[in-house]
Design a protein around this motif. Structure first.
Motif, PDB file in Angstrom:
ATOM      1  N   ALA A   1       0.833  -1.201   0.000  1.00 41.79           N
ATOM      2  CA  ALA A   1       0.000   0.000   0.000  1.00 41.79           C
ATOM      3  C   ALA A   1       0.871   1.256   0.000  1.00 41.79           C
ATOM      4  O   ALA A   1       0.591   2.215  -0.724  1.00 41.79           O
ATOM      5  N   PHE A   2       1.944   1.234   0.785  1.00 46.65           N
ATOM      6  CA  PHE A   2       2.864   2.370   0.838  1.00 46.65           C
ATOM      7  C   PHE A   2       3.515   2.596  -0.524  1.00 46.65           C
ATOM      8  O   PHE A   2       3.553   3.720  -1.030  1.00 46.65           O
ATOM      9  N   THR A   3       3.990   1.524  -1.135  1.00 50.10           N
ATOM     10  CA  THR A   3       4.647   1.632  -2.441  1.00 50.10           C
ATOM     11  C   THR A   3       3.684   2.177  -3.494  1.00 50.10           C
ATOM     12  O   THR A   3       4.061   3.036  -4.301  1.00 50.10           O
ATOM     13  N   SER A   4       2.458   1.720  -3.477  1.00 52.72           N
ATOM     14  CA  SER A   4       1.453   2.205  -4.428  1.00 52.72           C
ATOM     15  C   SER A   4       1.140   3.672  -4.212  1.00 52.72           C
ATOM     16  O   SER A   4       1.028   4.447  -5.174  1.00 52.72           O
ATOM     17  N   SER A   5       0.981   4.081  -2.954  1.00 54.01           N
ATOM     18  CA  SER A   5       0.665   5.489  -2.686  1.00 54.01           C
ATOM     19  C   SER A   5       1.840   6.385  -3.056  1.00 54.01           C
ATOM     20  O   SER A   5       1.653   7.486  -3.584  1.00 54.01           O
TER      21      SER A   5
END
Length: 105
Positions: A47-51
């Motif tokens: 989720a962090f990488t996507s955001s």
């Protein structure tokens, strides 16, 4: 987070609110990821990488570039440094780096 981009020149100024919202999500996910058990960290990491990718896409569309180094100008991205802190870095061969308040590193 508003300080993180207050001194960035945006060619598409109307994207500033979206970038700020995205940075708030990045910061929240970064904090949550660090405080999770190993089993949960993978999902939070995704989720962090996507955001982070979304914010960097918005920065590119907004026309944020580094003009410090030799031409051509280089994109500026939000990344994590070796200690895990969020920083800004340009893509010049000898990258320029700033903390999220805009101070050179």
């Amino acid at each position: 987070m508003a300080d993180a981009i207050k001194n960035l020149e945006l060619r598409n100024e109307e994207l500033r609110p979206a970038i700020l919202t995205g940075l708030e999500h990045v910061a929240a996910l970064h904090r949550l990821q660090l405080n999770r058990a190993a089993a949960d960290q993978a999902q939070f990491s995704d989720a962090f990488t996507s955001s982070l990718a979304s914010v960097n896409t918005l920065l590119a569309v907004a026309g944020v570039v580094c003009r410090i180094g030799a031409p051509p100008v280089a994109d500026i991205q939000i990344v994590t440094d070796t200690s895990g802190k969020l920083i800004r870095r340009c893509t010049h061969p000898a990258a320029h780096k700033w903390d999220m308040n805009g101070s050179p590193i």
